[in-house]
Design an enzyme around this catalytic site. Structure first.
Site, PDB file in Angstrom:
ATOM      1  N   ASP A 216      -2.740  -4.877   0.522  1.00  0.00           N
ATOM      2  CA  ASP A 216      -2.293  -6.183   1.012  1.00  0.00           C
ATOM      3  C   ASP A 216      -2.987  -6.625   2.297  1.00  0.00           C
ATOM      4  O   ASP A 216      -3.362  -7.803   2.435  1.00  0.00           O
ATOM      5  CB  ASP A 216      -0.767  -6.234   1.173  1.00  0.00           C
ATOM      6  CG  ASP A 216      -0.193  -5.069   1.970  1.00  0.00           C
ATOM      7  OD1 ASP A 216      -0.968  -4.269   2.553  1.00  0.00           O
ATOM      8  OD2 ASP A 216       1.040  -4.954   2.021  1.00  0.00           O
TER       9      ASP A 216
ATOM     10  N   MET B  10       0.813  -1.213   0.000  1.00  0.00           N
ATOM     11  CA  MET B  10       0.000   0.000   0.000  1.00  0.00           C
ATOM     12  C   MET B  10       0.855   1.276   0.000  1.00  0.00           C
ATOM     13  O   MET B  10       2.074   1.214   0.194  1.00  0.00           O
ATOM     14  CB  MET B  10      -0.925   0.004   1.225  1.00  0.00           C
ATOM     15  CG  MET B  10      -1.946  -1.124   1.213  1.00  0.00           C
ATOM     16  SD  MET B  10      -3.005  -1.139   2.682  1.00  0.00           S
ATOM     17  CE  MET B  10      -3.990   0.346   2.415  1.00  0.00           C
ATOM     18  N   HIS B  11       0.193   2.397  -0.218  1.00  0.00           N
ATOM     19  CA  HIS B  11       0.728   3.750   0.000  1.00  0.00           C
ATOM     20  C   HIS B  11       1.774   4.217  -1.003  1.00  0.00           C
ATOM     21  O   HIS B  11       2.149   5.388  -0.997  1.00  0.00           O
ATOM     22  CB  HIS B  11       1.339   3.892   1.411  1.00  0.00           C
ATOM     23  CG  HIS B  11       0.513   3.347   2.522  1.00  0.00           C
ATOM     24  ND1 HIS B  11      -0.777   3.754   2.758  1.00  0.00           N
ATOM     25  CD2 HIS B  11       0.794   2.407   3.477  1.00  0.00           C
ATOM     26  CE1 HIS B  11      -1.254   3.102   3.808  1.00  0.00           C
ATOM     27  NE2 HIS B  11      -0.329   2.282   4.250  1.00  0.00           N
TER      28      HIS B  11
END
Length: 485
Positions: A237, A78-79
Site C-alpha cells: 500500500d 502489507m505484512h
C-alpha cells in the site's frame, strides 16, 4: 483503454476505474469485518476480501464499456500472512500487519539470530507486524496447521491468485515479509531456513508493473469481461500510494498524515542505515525506497481533540494558534509505542513543559508539532545517508490542515507540495496497470502524466530557525524518558 486499481485495505477494499489519461471514472468501496479473537490479535477471512472485491468490480464496471478494460492491479495492506494447503484451501484466518502476537518470535529474531544478521540477509530487522515472525509463531503454536502449508502469500496476492491463478507477489510488498534479500530482489535462503520453509512455498517475485497473468475464464464470465484482461502484480500500500503521488525516481519524498504517519523517500540506488531505523524496501517503480513509519500521526490529533477536548471541530480548534516556533510545550507522539526510528513498542505519549500559564491552544499546537518532530527524526536518518530532500508531497487526512502543512514545512525546512488528486493506493495501482498494459513505458513517465501539484507551502527562514532550536530540544526528550516505560 480503462484500468482498475484495487486497494485491499484493513477495513475495506477500494476500487478505482480510470482511463489512459488518468481521468478517474468511478470509485467504489466495500467493507468487510475485522476479527480480534484474543487481546492483541488481528485477523481477517481472505474469502471476505475476494467476495467483496468481486462485488466491487461488478459495481465499478456496471456502466462502462467492459471491452475497454485492459488491466487490473493492486495496492494492499502489507505484512499479512495468508496460508493455503495443497488443495488451495485457506488453512487459517489471515494474520494482519497490526497483529501483536509475535513478541517472542520478534525478540528471538532480533536477539538470537541478531539484528546485524537480519540486516545482512534482508536489509531490515524484525518488527512484530512482519510476516516472518508470524510464520515462526504458527510453527510453534499451530504445528499441525504449519505442516499443511503449501503456499504462503500476502493479502493482495491472494486476490491475484483467485483472479488469474498465478502464484505471485511483487518485490515492494515482499520486502516487508523479512524473507527477501531486498538488495538483490530474491528470496533469502538463510531466512527460509530460519523459518523452516522452502522457496516452493513462496510465490514467484515480480516487479510491481509486470503482467502476471490474465483473468481466468470463469472469473471473466462472472464479471462480464474478456479473458484478455491482464492482471499486473501491484504493490504494497505505501509503495502504491507513492506511485499515486509521483514519489518515484531519485530523491523524491512523500509524507502521509494518516492514522499512522509515514515519510517515504524514493531512490534509484539501494540504501540502508546502520541502525536499521528506517525500512529499506524495493519500490514499485523498479528501484528502492526508504520509509519511516510512525504508529500515531493524525490519530494523535483525533485523540487529543475528541477524547480529551471533546470536540470534532478541528478547524476552529486550530484557529487560535498564532505563536508558531515559540511553544514551550512539547508532545511525544507515541500513543501506541513507536516504530521508526526508535523501534520501541513500550514507549508512550507524553506532554512536557507545561506551566501555570499554558493554554489549550499551546497543547493543541504541541500535538501537531510533536508529530512533525517525530517525522523529522526519520528524515534526519535519511539525511545521514547523504540524501538531500528539498521538497515533499503530502497526503492523508491530516494534510487537510493548512496549519499542519505549514508546521511540517518549517520543522523540516522543505517545500510541501499538495497534489490535485489524492486517491492513495487505488490510484497508484491503476497507474501500475496502465504501465503493465503498455499505455506508458515506465512508472516515472506515468506519474508525470497523472500527478499535478496545485499548491506549495514554502518554509519561512525565521520560522525554520525557531523550529530548529525547538527540534534540538525535542530529540533529547525520548532518550531521557524511555526507561520510564
Amino acid at each position: 483503454m480503462l484500468y482498475i486499481g484495487i486497494d485491499l485495505g484493513t477495513s475495506a477494499v477500494k476500487l478505482l476505474l480510470m482511463d489512459g489519461n488518468g481521468e478517474i471514472k468511478k470509485i467504489v468501496s466495500k467493507e468487510y469485518p475485522l476479527f480480534f479473537p484474543n487481546p492483541g490479535w488481528s485477523e481477517q477471512n481472505p474469502e471476505d476480501w475476494f467476495e467483496q472485491s468481486m462485488n466491487g468490480l461488478k459495481e465499478l464496471t456496471a456502466e462502462c464499456d467492459k471491452s475497454q478494460i485492459a488491466g487490473i492491479s493492486f495496492g494492499g495492506q502489507m505484512h499479512g500472512l495468508v496460508v493455503l494447503d495443497e488443495e488451495d484451501n485457506v488453512i487459517r484466518p489471515a494474520i494482519l500487519w497490526n497483529d501483536g502476537r509475535t513478541g517472542e518470535e520478534t525478540e528471538y529474531l532480533n536477539t538470537v539470530v541478531g539484528k546485524e544478521t537480519l540486516s545482512k540477509y534482508t536489509a531490515n530487522i524484525a518488527f512484530a507486524g512482519f510476516t516472518a515472525p508470524k510464520i515462526l509463531w504458527m510453527k510453534r503454536h499451530e504445528p499441525e496447521r504449519f505442516q499443511k502449508i503449501k503456499k504462503i502469500m500476502l493479502p493482495k496476492d491472494y486476490l491475484a491468485y483467485r483472479l488469474c491463478g498465478t502464484f505471485c507477489t511483487d518485490v515492494s510488498d515482499a520486502s516487508g515479509m523479512l524473507l527477501m534479500d531486498v538488495k538483490n530482489k530474491c528470496w533469502s535462503k538463510e531466512m527460509l531456513e530460519i523459518c523452516s520453509i522452502t522457496e516452493e512455498q513462496l510465490p514467484k517475485l515480480y516487479e510491481s508493473y509486470e503482467v502476471v497473468g490474465s483473468l481466468k475464464k470463469n472469473i471473466a464470465e462472472e464479471l462480464g469481461m474478456t479473458e484478455e484482461v491482464k492482471v499486473i502484480a501491484g504493490a504494497g500500500d505505501n509503495a502504491a500510494a507513492a506511485v499515486g503521488t509521483g514519489t518515484v525516481g531519485e530523491g523524491m519524498c512523500n509524507i502521509s498524515l494518516g492514522t499512522s504517519g509515514t515519510i517515504f523517500i524514493s531512490s534509484k540506488k539501494f540504501k540502508v542505515d546502520e541502525n536499521n531505523a528506517l525500512h529499506s524496501f524495493a519500490h514499485a517503480d523498479g528501484n528502492y525506497h526508504l520509509m519511516g513509519c510512525m504508529l500515531s500521526a493524525a490519530s494523535c490529533n483525533k485523540w487529543w481533540s475528541e477524547e480529551i477536548l471533546k470536540t470534532t471541530d478541528f478547524v476552529n480548534e486550530q484557529a487560535g494558534i498564532t505563536k508558531l516556533g515559540e511553544n514551550n510545550v512539547f508532545y511525544l507522539p507515541y500513543l501506541m509505542g513507536e516504530r521508526s526510528p526508535h523501534n520501541d513498542p513500550k514507549v508512550r505519549a507524553a506532554f512536557i513543559g507545561m506551566s501555570m500559564d499554558t493554554t489549550r491552544e499551546e497543547m493543541t499546537q504541541a500535538v501537531l508539532e510533536g508529530v512533525a518532530f517525530g517525522l523529522r527524526d526519520s528524515l534526519e536518518v535519511a539525511r545521514s545517508l547523504g540524501i538531500n530532500i528539498a521538497r515533499t508531497k503530502i497526503c492523508g487526512g491530516g494534510a487537510k490542515s493548512p496549519l499542519w502543512k505549514k508546521i511540517i514545512a518549517n520543522v523540516m525546512n522543505v517545500k510541501v507540495e499538495v497534489i490535485e488528486s489524492e486517491e492513495g493506493p487505488a490510484l497508484g495501482a491503476a497507474m501500475l496497470a496502465a504501465v503493465g498494459c503498455g499505455e506508458y513505458p515506465d512508472v516515472e513517465t506515468a506519474t508525470k502524466q497523472f500527478v499535478k501539484t496545485i499548491d506549495t507551502v514554502e518554509p519561512e527562514k525565521e520560522l525554520v530557525e525557531k523550529y530548529e532550536e525547538r527540534y534540538q530540544k525535542f530529540k533529547n526528550i525520548y532518550p531521557a524518558v524511555k526507561n520510564l516505560f
